[in-house]
Design a protein around this motif. Sequence first.
Motif, mmCIF file in Angstrom:
data_model
loop_
_atom_site.group_PDB
_atom_site.id
_atom_site.type_symbol
_atom_site.label_atom_id
_atom_site.label_comp_id
_atom_site.label_asym_id
_atom_site.label_seq_id
_atom_site.Cartn_x
_atom_site.Cartn_y
_atom_site.Cartn_z
ATOM 1 N N GLY A 43 -45.864 50.348 -31.150
ATOM 2 C CA GLY A 43 -44.740 49.190 -30.399
ATOM 3 C C GLY A 43 -46.147 48.097 -30.372
ATOM 4 O O GLY A 43 -45.276 47.356 -30.004
ATOM 5 N N ALA A 44 -47.307 47.973 -31.610
ATOM 6 C CA ALA A 44 -48.348 46.754 -31.213
ATOM 7 C C ALA A 44 -48.273 45.763 -32.425
ATOM 8 O O ALA A 44 -48.393 45.284 -32.200
ATOM 9 N N HIS A 45 -46.910 46.256 -33.528
ATOM 10 C CA HIS A 45 -46.929 45.707 -34.610
ATOM 11 C C HIS A 45 -46.174 44.461 -34.160
ATOM 12 O O HIS A 45 -45.260 43.832 -33.140
ATOM 13 N N ARG A 46 -46.235 43.561 -34.816
ATOM 14 C CA ARG A 46 -45.954 41.744 -34.618
ATOM 15 C C ARG A 46 -45.271 41.509 -35.944
ATOM 16 O O ARG A 46 -45.984 41.199 -36.412
ATOM 17 N N HIS A 47 -44.352 42.261 -36.491
ATOM 18 C CA HIS A 47 -44.529 42.511 -37.964
ATOM 19 C C HIS A 47 -42.961 41.461 -38.002
ATOM 20 O O HIS A 47 -42.970 41.136 -37.236
ATOM 21 N N VAL A 48 -43.192 41.314 -39.128
ATOM 22 C CA VAL A 48 -42.412 39.499 -39.507
ATOM 23 C C VAL A 48 -41.805 40.006 -41.013
ATOM 24 O O VAL A 48 -40.584 38.799 -40.998
ATOM 25 N N HIS A 49 -41.115 41.158 -40.821
ATOM 26 C CA HIS A 49 -39.879 41.906 -42.031
ATOM 27 C C HIS A 49 -39.174 42.333 -41.194
ATOM 28 O O HIS A 49 -39.161 43.255 -40.266
ATOM 29 N N PRO A 163 -51.268 48.017 -38.917
ATOM 30 C CA PRO A 163 -51.027 46.131 -39.328
ATOM 31 C C PRO A 163 -49.837 45.586 -39.835
ATOM 32 O O PRO A 163 -48.981 46.893 -39.083
ATOM 33 N N ASP A 164 -49.842 44.133 -39.694
ATOM 34 C CA ASP A 164 -48.839 43.654 -39.771
ATOM 35 C C ASP A 164 -47.659 43.380 -41.203
ATOM 36 O O ASP A 164 -46.821 43.563 -41.362
ATOM 37 N N LEU A 165 -49.140 43.343 -41.937
ATOM 38 C CA LEU A 165 -48.399 43.242 -43.827
ATOM 39 C C LEU A 165 -49.144 44.284 -44.791
ATOM 40 O O LEU A 165 -50.394 45.223 -44.417
ATOM 41 N N GLN A 188 -40.781 53.173 -47.629
ATOM 42 C CA GLN A 188 -41.661 53.572 -46.543
ATOM 43 C C GLN A 188 -41.634 51.682 -45.693
ATOM 44 O O GLN A 188 -41.647 51.942 -43.922
ATOM 45 N N VAL A 189 -42.786 51.161 -45.840
ATOM 46 C CA VAL A 189 -42.778 49.596 -45.615
ATOM 47 C C VAL A 189 -42.143 49.488 -44.878
ATOM 48 O O VAL A 189 -41.859 49.060 -43.561
ATOM 49 N N HIS A 190 -40.995 48.969 -46.055
ATOM 50 C CA HIS A 190 -39.877 47.931 -45.299
ATOM 51 C C HIS A 190 -39.007 49.088 -44.209
ATOM 52 O O HIS A 190 -37.824 48.206 -43.355
ATOM 53 N N ALA A 191 -38.943 50.301 -44.438
ATOM 54 C CA ALA A 191 -37.911 51.607 -43.136
ATOM 55 C C ALA A 191 -39.276 50.921 -41.771
ATOM 56 O O ALA A 191 -38.452 50.986 -40.912
ATOM 57 N N ASN A 192 -40.116 50.884 -42.051
ATOM 58 C CA ASN A 192 -40.709 50.667 -40.652
ATOM 59 C C ASN A 192 -40.860 49.077 -40.476
ATOM 60 O O ASN A 192 -41.504 48.431 -39.466
ATOM 61 N N GLY A 193 -40.364 48.234 -40.821
ATOM 62 C CA GLY A 193 -40.280 47.127 -40.916
ATOM 63 C C GLY A 193 -41.232 45.770 -40.733
ATOM 64 O O GLY A 193 -41.490 44.678 -40.551
ATOM 65 N N GLN A 194 -41.442 46.033 -42.173
ATOM 66 C CA GLN A 194 -42.921 45.309 -42.831
ATOM 67 C C GLN A 194 -43.015 44.722 -44.276
ATOM 68 O O GLN A 194 -42.006 45.253 -44.766
#
Length: 295
Positions: A43-49, A163-165, A188-194
């Motif tokens: 919940g602390a992610h600040r994803h850009v993808h 991490p964000d990226l 995996q990374v894209h499924a997590n919105g990163q």
Amino acid sequence: MRVSARVFLLGTFAVAGACNGRWSMAMPPDTGVPAPRTAAARGAHRHVHVPGEVRGERLGPVFARSVASTVYRDGQWLFDSVTTDSVITALVALAPTHVSSLFRFAAGERPTPRHLAVWQRARERVARTQPDVRFDVALDALAYGSGPEVVAHLRLLDDLLSPDLWYFVAWDDAERQAFDVVASATSQVHANGQPIGGLTRGNEIATDSDFGVLTARGDARAIARQLSALRQYHDLPYLVLRTPGSAGGSLTTTTRCHYTWRLVLGGGPTGFAPTALADSLRLAAPCRRDAPPPR
């Protein structure tokens, strides 16, 4: 061995001043004991993808003021705690929008309490001057034996560090030699919105990457040609890592391109003081001629 806390940034000829700092609270000793798993970072992610968006479309602002600095790599801390804190102090002064490769973990390596303390301190302190800063974690895709192995490691690191990226070295080589690892990591990374990307030395980059990283080798024309070739098939944002040999001149290309500047510590004759780097970031990034510099 104690390392000098004098800060240098590769990329121009300017002697750097000392940048010392101490922890306001004691940092946990690095006993090698793995950190406990925690879901608190979720919940602390600040994803850009955002899944489904044009790849890399939102990464331009993220890469506007990019700085690469490594304090831990493949099982070894590169500096003592005071010098490590000097790196963080320099990052704070630069107010970067992107901090790359602070940690580079070996395959399957689990962060210790010291990793968590340094990571949290770096993110919190830089965010005071640059609230939108993004941090990546660096990995080596060629070090993993299978797709499930890299996915398990990504999940572990995401739980503990958030991490964000994600940045992979030898990203283009890994697609040819370890395609299962690259495909699994990307899914995996894209499924997590990163976003995910990495270093490429040629004219190809791993499928479904969100960004690429190139090393400036002293010839701006060669980098421009590489960027143009990459853009034909992979129209992504690209980071060009500046090195001493590429200090002169700026790149001119229509490719979405930004500089990332490597922050290192030591006592060499050339370097970039934090103030000099801040000025250069305003003037030189992004490296496409028709884009205005970041404010």
